[in-house]
Design a protein around this motif. Structure first.
Motif, PDB file in Angstrom:
ATOM      1  N   ARG A   1      -0.275 -16.307 -20.725  1.00  0.00           N
ATOM      2  CA  ARG A   1      -1.020 -16.649 -19.513  1.00  0.00           C
ATOM      3  C   ARG A   1      -1.586 -15.394 -18.834  1.00  0.00           C
ATOM      4  NH1 ARG A   1       2.753 -19.528 -17.550  1.00  0.00           N
ATOM      5  NH2 ARG A   1       3.682 -18.133 -16.006  1.00  0.00           N
ATOM      6  N   VAL A   2      -0.768 -14.368 -18.698  1.00  0.00           N
ATOM      7  CA  VAL A   2      -1.216 -13.150 -18.026  1.00  0.00           C
ATOM      8  C   VAL A   2      -2.288 -12.428 -18.829  1.00  0.00           C
ATOM      9  CG1 VAL A   2      -0.478 -10.827 -17.347  1.00  0.00           C
ATOM     10  CG2 VAL A   2       0.878 -12.801 -16.674  1.00  0.00           C
ATOM     11  N   LEU A   3      -2.126 -12.369 -20.141  1.00  0.00           N
ATOM     12  CA  LEU A   3      -3.122 -11.671 -20.953  1.00  0.00           C
ATOM     13  C   LEU A   3      -4.453 -12.419 -20.978  1.00  0.00           C
ATOM     14  CD1 LEU A   3      -1.019 -10.311 -23.942  1.00  0.00           C
ATOM     15  CD2 LEU A   3      -1.745  -9.126 -21.865  1.00  0.00           C
TER      16      LEU A   3
ATOM     17  N   ALA B   1      -3.914  -4.755 -13.553  1.00  0.00           N
ATOM     18  CA  ALA B   1      -2.678  -5.250 -12.956  1.00  0.00           C
ATOM     19  C   ALA B   1      -2.464  -4.689 -11.559  1.00  0.00           C
ATOM     20  CB  ALA B   1      -1.486  -4.907 -13.849  1.00  0.00           C
ATOM     21  N   ALA B   2      -2.938  -3.475 -11.314  1.00  0.00           N
ATOM     22  CA  ALA B   2      -2.769  -2.865  -9.997  1.00  0.00           C
ATOM     23  C   ALA B   2      -3.623  -3.555  -8.944  1.00  0.00           C
ATOM     24  CB  ALA B   2      -3.119  -1.377 -10.064  1.00  0.00           C
ATOM     25  N   ARG B   3      -4.774  -4.117  -9.348  1.00  0.00           N
ATOM     26  CA  ARG B   3      -5.665  -4.744  -8.368  1.00  0.00           C
ATOM     27  C   ARG B   3      -5.601  -6.266  -8.382  1.00  0.00           C
ATOM     28  NH1 ARG B   3     -10.028  -7.169 -10.509  1.00  0.00           N
ATOM     29  NH2 ARG B   3     -10.735  -6.610 -12.607  1.00  0.00           N
ATOM     30  N   ALA B   4      -4.978  -6.848  -9.393  1.00  0.00           N
ATOM     31  CA  ALA B   4      -4.976  -8.301  -9.525  1.00  0.00           C
ATOM     32  C   ALA B   4      -4.157  -8.961  -8.419  1.00  0.00           C
ATOM     33  CB  ALA B   4      -4.426  -8.707 -10.892  1.00  0.00           C
ATOM     34  N   SER B   5      -4.476 -10.215  -8.146  1.00  0.00           N
ATOM     35  CA  SER B   5      -3.722 -10.964  -7.151  1.00  0.00           C
ATOM     36  C   SER B   5      -2.347 -11.328  -7.707  1.00  0.00           C
ATOM     37  CB  SER B   5      -4.464 -12.250  -6.787  1.00  0.00           C
ATOM     38  OG  SER B   5      -4.504 -13.128  -7.899  1.00  0.00           O
ATOM     39  N   GLU B   6      -1.416 -11.588  -6.794  1.00  0.00           N
ATOM     40  CA  GLU B   6      -0.092 -12.016  -7.242  1.00  0.00           C
ATOM     41  C   GLU B   6      -0.178 -13.326  -8.013  1.00  0.00           C
ATOM     42  OE1 GLU B   6       2.936 -12.064  -4.315  1.00  0.00           O
ATOM     43  OE2 GLU B   6       2.893  -9.883  -4.001  1.00  0.00           O
ATOM     44  N   GLU B   7      -1.105 -14.169  -7.634  1.00  0.00           N
ATOM     45  CA  GLU B   7      -1.280 -15.432  -8.345  1.00  0.00           C
ATOM     46  C   GLU B   7      -1.675 -15.192  -9.792  1.00  0.00           C
ATOM     47  OE1 GLU B   7      -3.903 -19.593  -8.080  1.00  0.00           O
ATOM     48  OE2 GLU B   7      -4.315 -17.918  -6.709  1.00  0.00           O
ATOM     49  N   ALA B   8      -2.560 -14.212 -10.033  1.00  0.00           N
ATOM     50  CA  ALA B   8      -3.004 -13.915 -11.392  1.00  0.00           C
ATOM     51  C   ALA B   8      -1.880 -13.346 -12.245  1.00  0.00           C
ATOM     52  CB  ALA B   8      -4.175 -12.937 -11.361  1.00  0.00           C
ATOM     53  N   LEU B   9      -0.918 -12.710 -11.592  1.00  0.00           N
ATOM     54  CA  LEU B   9       0.171 -12.073 -12.321  1.00  0.00           C
ATOM     55  C   LEU B   9       1.399 -12.967 -12.459  1.00  0.00           C
ATOM     56  CD1 LEU B   9      -0.027  -8.523 -10.701  1.00  0.00           C
ATOM     57  CD2 LEU B   9      -1.028  -9.277 -12.864  1.00  0.00           C
ATOM     58  N   SER B  10       1.347 -14.137 -11.883  1.00  0.00           N
ATOM     59  CA  SER B  10       2.522 -15.028 -11.867  1.00  0.00           C
ATOM     60  C   SER B  10       2.504 -16.011 -13.029  1.00  0.00           C
ATOM     61  CB  SER B  10       2.574 -15.794 -10.557  1.00  0.00           C
ATOM     62  OG  SER B  10       2.706 -14.892  -9.481  1.00  0.00           O
TER      63      SER B  10
ATOM     64  N   ILE C   1       6.741 -11.160 -30.800  1.00  0.00           N
ATOM     65  CA  ILE C   1       5.615 -10.664 -31.591  1.00  0.00           C
ATOM     66  C   ILE C   1       4.982 -11.798 -32.389  1.00  0.00           C
ATOM     67  CG2 ILE C   1       5.006  -9.203 -33.566  1.00  0.00           C
ATOM     68  CD1 ILE C   1       7.198  -7.241 -32.550  1.00  0.00           C
ATOM     69  N   ASP C   2       5.816 -12.562 -33.084  1.00  0.00           N
ATOM     70  CA  ASP C   2       5.296 -13.664 -33.906  1.00  0.00           C
ATOM     71  C   ASP C   2       4.537 -14.687 -33.064  1.00  0.00           C
ATOM     72  OD1 ASP C   2       6.394 -12.571 -36.196  1.00  0.00           O
ATOM     73  OD2 ASP C   2       8.245 -13.746 -36.055  1.00  0.00           O
ATOM     74  N   GLU C   3       5.097 -15.044 -31.916  1.00  0.00           N
ATOM     75  CA  GLU C   3       4.460 -16.047 -31.063  1.00  0.00           C
ATOM     76  C   GLU C   3       3.109 -15.554 -30.526  1.00  0.00           C
ATOM     77  OE1 GLU C   3       4.861 -19.304 -29.606  1.00  0.00           O
ATOM     78  OE2 GLU C   3       5.804 -19.358 -31.573  1.00  0.00           O
ATOM     79  N   LEU C   4       3.071 -14.301 -30.074  1.00  0.00           N
ATOM     80  CA  LEU C   4       1.827 -13.778 -29.505  1.00  0.00           C
ATOM     81  C   LEU C   4       0.762 -13.579 -30.581  1.00  0.00           C
ATOM     82  CD1 LEU C   4       3.264 -11.263 -26.894  1.00  0.00           C
ATOM     83  CD2 LEU C   4       2.313 -13.544 -26.475  1.00  0.00           C
ATOM     84  N   GLU C   5       1.176 -13.191 -31.773  1.00  0.00           N
ATOM     85  CA  GLU C   5       0.202 -13.087 -32.875  1.00  0.00           C
ATOM     86  C   GLU C   5      -0.386 -14.460 -33.191  1.00  0.00           C
ATOM     87  OE1 GLU C   5       1.910  -9.266 -35.441  1.00  0.00           O
ATOM     88  OE2 GLU C   5       2.479 -11.312 -36.003  1.00  0.00           O
ATOM     89  N   ARG C   6       0.427 -15.492 -33.115  1.00  0.00           N
ATOM     90  CA  ARG C   6      -0.055 -16.847 -33.401  1.00  0.00           C
ATOM     91  C   ARG C   6      -0.961 -17.363 -32.292  1.00  0.00           C
ATOM     92  NH1 ARG C   6       1.273 -21.887 -32.038  1.00  0.00           N
ATOM     93  NH2 ARG C   6       3.060 -21.262 -30.770  1.00  0.00           N
ATOM     94  N   ARG C   7      -0.586 -17.098 -31.048  1.00  0.00           N
ATOM     95  CA  ARG C   7      -1.335 -17.655 -29.920  1.00  0.00           C
ATOM     96  C   ARG C   7      -2.591 -16.847 -29.578  1.00  0.00           C
ATOM     97  NH1 ARG C   7       2.960 -19.734 -25.392  1.00  0.00           N
ATOM     98  NH2 ARG C   7       4.623 -20.473 -26.791  1.00  0.00           N
ATOM     99  N   LEU C   8      -2.528 -15.533 -29.782  1.00  0.00           N
ATOM    100  CA  LEU C   8      -3.654 -14.671 -29.406  1.00  0.00           C
ATOM    101  C   LEU C   8      -4.064 -13.813 -30.596  1.00  0.00           C
ATOM    102  CD1 LEU C   8      -2.224 -13.515 -25.950  1.00  0.00           C
ATOM    103  CD2 LEU C   8      -4.037 -15.203 -26.292  1.00  0.00           C
TER     104      LEU C   8
ATOM    105  N   LEU D   1       9.096 -16.554 -21.993  1.00  0.00           N
ATOM    106  CA  LEU D   1       8.345 -15.312 -22.174  1.00  0.00           C
ATOM    107  C   LEU D   1       7.007 -15.491 -22.887  1.00  0.00           C
ATOM    108  CD1 LEU D   1      10.652 -12.276 -23.021  1.00  0.00           C
ATOM    109  CD2 LEU D   1       9.072 -12.550 -21.106  1.00  0.00           C
ATOM    110  N   PRO D   2       6.953 -16.151 -24.043  1.00  0.00           N
ATOM    111  CA  PRO D   2       5.648 -16.286 -24.704  1.00  0.00           C
ATOM    112  C   PRO D   2       4.606 -16.961 -23.827  1.00  0.00           C
ATOM    113  CG  PRO D   2       7.419 -16.882 -26.207  1.00  0.00           C
ATOM    114  CD  PRO D   2       8.038 -16.748 -24.851  1.00  0.00           C
ATOM    115  N   ASP D   3       4.998 -18.033 -23.121  1.00  0.00           N
ATOM    116  CA  ASP D   3       4.052 -18.725 -22.240  1.00  0.00           C
ATOM    117  C   ASP D   3       3.566 -17.786 -21.143  1.00  0.00           C
ATOM    118  OD1 ASP D   3       4.409 -21.047 -23.666  1.00  0.00           O
ATOM    119  OD2 ASP D   3       5.875 -21.890 -22.271  1.00  0.00           O
ATOM    120  N   TYR D   4       4.491 -17.059 -20.540  1.00  0.00           N
ATOM    121  CA  TYR D   4       4.120 -16.189 -19.432  1.00  0.00           C
ATOM    122  C   TYR D   4       3.176 -15.086 -19.887  1.00  0.00           C
ATOM    123  CZ  TYR D   4       4.153 -12.564 -15.976  1.00  0.00           C
ATOM    124  OH  TYR D   4       3.724 -11.600 -15.089  1.00  0.00           O
TER     125      TYR D   4
END
Length: 563
Positions: free
Chosen positions: A535-537, A554-563, A450-457, A529-532
């Motif tokens: 990146r996805v968001l 997420a249902a329509r995105a490419s596997e590359e976009a979700l990786s 939570i702390d990391e994502l609040e800081r990054r996004l 986890l925070p990096d991943y």
């Protein structure tokens, strides 16, 4: 009302040679696994007497193994994990090697309803007997850790003096009945399910006719249009609807559940009036008791019977063999208008007062904080609080002039009423800190995430759920989260085995309920986890169409976009 329970102690009918699925209703009474054997030997409810008169006096080493790892669950007690055992040992050590001499204790809170007196007692028990621990679960319970067997009778005395209990909070029993945390007060409520929850509890809990089920049985009742009790993943759920002819009542769902074989519950197409909910509940739980699969533990949930029978047969058996009458056909619930269903924030009640919902970090609080919350609720409300199925809490009945002061008091306890998306949407199970089944740590990981994502996004405000689970059993509902994280050991970039997660993407509850997508080979270490997630968001923000939810993208995105 319900069919007479089949009792293994009664004379047996002739049983065919075919071993079947261990269903009592077709004469398969012979215990087919160790769990069925200890339940046949003695009802789990009977262990309380031994705890009070023997085990609490003679200590941990005096506990019979069948009680320790079986029947004590009927009173909300599990042994907790011994400190220092890493996740790689979870599946290879024997139970007695994994377990500590301390217990987790689960306090059941049906409908999530608490008085401040009850909350204060929970806080006091936490501080005096549980080293301050007190976690709010996603089934509206509160869990203690570090409980000694010597202290259990005194804890029961204190809880029961204020109307609380641990009866059948675990085990092959009817678990806590989920209810809308704003039942009876919400302006938009279709129907108040509280009387039905109370009647279900009165009839079922502690009743030996229902204390030996094939496995656990989960119930949810809500008249909120927000669909706020995760009805899709309960064994039975009653969902508020307005029938065009008969008025407010409930739509009946059965057979939901997660774990390693997730299934979304199915509608039976039946409308149930408030005063018949307990009858229908008793009929469905009786079907599970009599027809449920007992031979194999991994098929001993109602969802497998519903899947095999189908909705039409299940409804017919319920009506003809257990209720003795037809149910009224009824409509499905409407799609909820709001994305968040946790009731966090300040909201007007139907009586003109307000309820105030706030977000602890991943459900983790402590006894001292709970007693302070009780004090704030008494000073600013009527003395009523509630827990939610999203690991949140609510103070009810706050006068408008008191709202600001209450919000400030909660904020001083780090309990915000206006949390970030990440604080609001992140949930975590108990994890390896205390759970014998877990492989990875979850609570501290979720809090730091939570702390990391609040800081990054800092500007990300789209509703997102991030659910962390320490093992495959899905206590934190990973399959129905936007980002579901199933704990497992993974290899890092140096080829070393470390804690990590398999990722599920795009799960959802609501009338568009579905399970998250797994991308082949996608596993993330805990450290990554925070990096991943960042990146996805960011990819979601860049690629989404206007108004598109994360689950749809997420249902329509490419596997590359979700990786």
């Amino acid at each position: 009302m319900s069919a007479t329970p089949q009792n293994p102690a009664e004379p047996r009918r002739k049983v065919s040679r075919h071993r079947g699925e261990g269903q009592w209703a077709v004469g398969h009474f012979t215990p087919l696994n160790a769990n069925e054997q200890f339940k046949k030997d003695d009802d789990g409810l009977n262990v309380r007497t031994r705890i009070e008169t023997i085990y609490s006096r003679r200590g941990f080493d005096s506990i019979d193994p069948a009680d320790l790892r079986g029947r004590m669950r009927w009173w909300g007690l599990y042994t907790q994990r011994k400190p220092g055992i890493d996740g790689g040992k979870t599946a290879v050590l024997e139970p007695e090697e994994l377990e500590d001499t301390y217990f987790m204790m689960r306090v059941r809170i049906d409908g999530g309803g608490l008085t401040t007196r009850q909350l204060r007692v929970i806080g006091e028990v936490s501080q005096e007997f549980a080293r301050g621990t007190a976690d709010i679960t996603d089934r509206q319970n509160i869990q203690f850790h570090w409980i000694r067997i010597e202290d259990v009778p005194e804890i029961w005395n204190r809880l029961e003096a204020v109307g609380l209990s641990t009866t059948e909070a675990c085990g092959d029993t009817p678990r806590v009945v989920l209810g809308s945390p704003v039942a009876g007060i919400a302006e938009d409520e279709i129907i108040d399910g509280t009387p039905a929850i109370e009647e279900i509890h009165r009839r079922i809990i502690g009743n030996k006719a229902f204390s030996n089920l094939p496995r656990k049985f989960k119930t949810a009742v809500s008249g909120s249009p927000l669909l706020d009790v995760a009805h899709e993943i309960n064994d039975i759920a009653f969902v508020g609807v307005d029938h065009p002819e008969h008025g407010p009542g409930f739509d009946l769902w059965v057979g939901g559940g997660l774990s390693t074989n997730p299934k979304i519950g199915v509608r039976l197409g039946a409308w149930v009036p408030l005063d018949e909910v307990a009858d229908v509940h008793e009929g469905v739980i009786s079907i599970f008791r009599d027809h449920g699969y007992r031979r194999l533990r991994n098929r001993a949930r109602l969802k497998f019977l519903v899947a095999d029978w189908g909705a039409e047969k299940f409804r017919r058996v319920l009506e003809e063999e257990y209720l003795g009458r037809r149910l009224v056909d009824g409509p499905a619930p409407d799609q909820p208008l709001e994305r968040w269903r946790d009731h966090v924030g300040v909201h007007r009640q139907r009586d003109g007062r307000f309820y105030v919902g706030f977000a602890p970090r991943v459900g983790r609080v402590d006894g001292a904080t709970l007693t302070k919350i009780a004090g704030l609720a008494e000073a600013h409300g009527s003395g009523r609080v509630r827990t939610t199925v999203e690991q949140k809490m609510i103070v009810l009945d706050v006068e408008e002039a008191q709202v600001e002061s209450l919000v400030e008091g909660l904020q001083a306890l780090d309990l915000t009423t206006s949390p970030s998306t990440f604080r609001r949407g992140t949930m975590a199970c108990t994890g390896i800190e205390y759970c014998k089944l877990a492989i990875v740590e979850t609570k501290a990981r979720g809090s730091s995430l939570i702390d990391e994502l609040e800081r990054r996004l800092p500007d990300f405000d789209e509703p997102i759920t991030i659910n962390l689970n320490g093992c495959p059993n899905a206590c934190a509902r990973i399959q129905v989260a936007d980002i579901g994280l199933k704990g497992q050991l993974v290899l890092d970039d140096r080829g070393e085995q470390v804690e990590g997660f398999q990722v599920h993407l795009g799960g959802a509850l609501g009338l568009e309920a579905g399970f998250g997508r797994k991308v082949r080979g996608l596993k993330v270490t805990s450290a990554e986890l925070p990096d991943y997630i960042e990146r996805v968001l960011k990819r979601f923000q860049a690629e989404r169409e206007e108004g598109e939810r994360f689950a749809v993208w997420a249902a329509r995105a490419s596997e590359e976009a979700l990786s």
